[in-house]
Design an enzyme around this catalytic site. Structure first.
Site, PDB file in Angstrom:
ATOM      1  N   HIS A 106      25.686 129.058  18.669  1.00  0.00           N
ATOM      2  CA  HIS A 106      24.758 127.956  18.922  1.00  0.00           C
ATOM      3  C   HIS A 106      24.042 127.523  17.647  1.00  0.00           C
ATOM      4  O   HIS A 106      24.074 128.184  16.615  1.00  0.00           O
ATOM      5  CB  HIS A 106      23.737 128.359  19.993  1.00  0.00           C
ATOM      6  CG  HIS A 106      22.780 129.433  19.563  1.00  0.00           C
ATOM      7  ND1 HIS A 106      21.701 129.189  18.738  1.00  0.00           N
ATOM      8  CD2 HIS A 106      22.730 130.764  19.851  1.00  0.00           C
ATOM      9  CE1 HIS A 106      21.028 130.301  18.543  1.00  0.00           C
ATOM     10  NE2 HIS A 106      21.629 131.290  19.182  1.00  0.00           N
ATOM     11  N   SER A 112      26.231 122.852  14.837  1.00  0.00           N
ATOM     12  CA  SER A 112      25.115 122.661  13.911  1.00  0.00           C
ATOM     13  C   SER A 112      24.927 123.903  13.023  1.00  0.00           C
ATOM     14  O   SER A 112      25.808 124.259  12.255  1.00  0.00           O
ATOM     15  CB  SER A 112      23.843 122.326  14.704  1.00  0.00           C
ATOM     16  OG  SER A 112      22.823 121.858  13.865  1.00  0.00           O
TER      17      SER A 112
END
Length: 312
Positions: A73, A141
């Site tokens: 994540h 990201s």
């Protein structure tokens, strides 16, 4: 008619009961919904402790005979950023950790949170989990920043990379988020109030999935509690460029970028395509910074097609 009236009464009572439950115990209700979403992807929460004493909390699917796909994540997020995608990725053995510093994993105040340090911690985690075969790694990201770093340190252990609007490409054109930070000194990815968190939610996605307001508020409280640590982590991320690290990295890579990304400029695609010799790129119309949440089925299918092509 009586049957219809009974059914209507049941529906009304269910709605009233649900509303009462939300009002009385919003945290418990939100946790139930999170568990429900994990269940749709056959994900079970587990934890393990490193030799340093740091604890990783992670989600794992039971499909252990399949290829392993690790999903990482991004900044300010947690392992549940991939629960929307997980139902479409049941062909894989999924490992989805909370990075150290986020979610339910350990959050030491003065740790090294650079992508290099996080990659080395992940290597110990994968060793403890006995992931003997080469693995596919996906990263969103900051998670993509760490995934590229991991592949640069341990290239023989990575079968492919799935990069979703990855960070660390700081020579790219300035994004809206970077401009806000430059002009105001405020990081719009962090939040000190529930209202600020809703602004974060709007910033990172153009096509967000539906999330009830009370669930957003529970998510916000976790971010608010982690506000000070996130400032430290973000500073370490911005101080680390991945560009030299991945120059010439030959790992087969699927690079996905939302054209409406306001957090990291889509122009970073051009930089990575020049640095990495084995990149396949998909730019997604109408999608922001989190393709795996905004278009989970399409994004997952693109990955499966890409990996299937590697095996031909």
């Amino acid at each position: 008619m009586k049957i219809i009236k009974v059914l209507i009464a049941v529906v009304v009572l269910t709605v009233i009961g649900s509303a009462a439950t939300i009002m009385i115990a919003p945290a418990s209700t939100a946790a139930f919904l999170v568990d429900l979403k994990r269940g749709l992807g056959d994900l079970e929460k587990k934890e393990i402790t490193l030799s340093s004493g740091l604890k990783y909390v992670y989600l794992e699917s039971d499909n252990k005979d399949a290829d392993t796909l690790v999903l990482l994540h991004g900044f300010g997020a947690d392992k549940d950023n991939f629960t929307e995608s997980a139902p479409y990725l049941k062909d894989f053995h999924l490992i989805v950790p909370d990075h150290i510093g986020f979610g339910e994993s350990s959050k030491p105040e003065d740790a090294d949170y650079s992508p290099l340090a996080q990659a080395r911690r992940l290597h110990e985690l994968f060793t403890l989990l006995d992931l003997k075969r080469r693995i596919h790694i996906g990263g969103s990201s900051m998670g993509g920043h760490i995934a590229m770093t991991y592949a640069s340190i341990y290239p023989a252990e990575v079968k492919s990379l799935w990069l979703l609007d990855p960070g660390g490409v700081w020579s790219a054109p300035e994004s809206e988020m970077a401009r806000i930070i430059r002009e105001t000194g405020v990081n719009p990815l962090t939040a000190k109030t529930e209202e600020e968190f809703r602004d974060v939610f709007d910033l990172v996605m153009s096509e967000p999935p539906f999330v009830p307001g009370f669930v957003k508020d529970q998510m916000a409280r976790k971010r608010i509690a982690n506000f000070d640590l996130e400032q430290k982590i973000f500073a370490q991320l911005k101080a680390d460029s991945v560009e030299a690290r991945v120059t010439g990295l030959a790992t087969p890579t699927l690079l996905v970028w939302g054209k409406e990304d306001r957090v990291l400029h889509v122009g970073a695609v051009d930089v990575l395509e020049k640095l990495m010799p084995n990149v396949t790129t998909i730019k997604m119309d109408g999608i922001g910074h989190l393709p795996q949440l905004e278009a989970p089925a399409e994004t997952a299918q693109d990955l499966k097609d890409f990996i299937a092509g590697l095996e031909q």
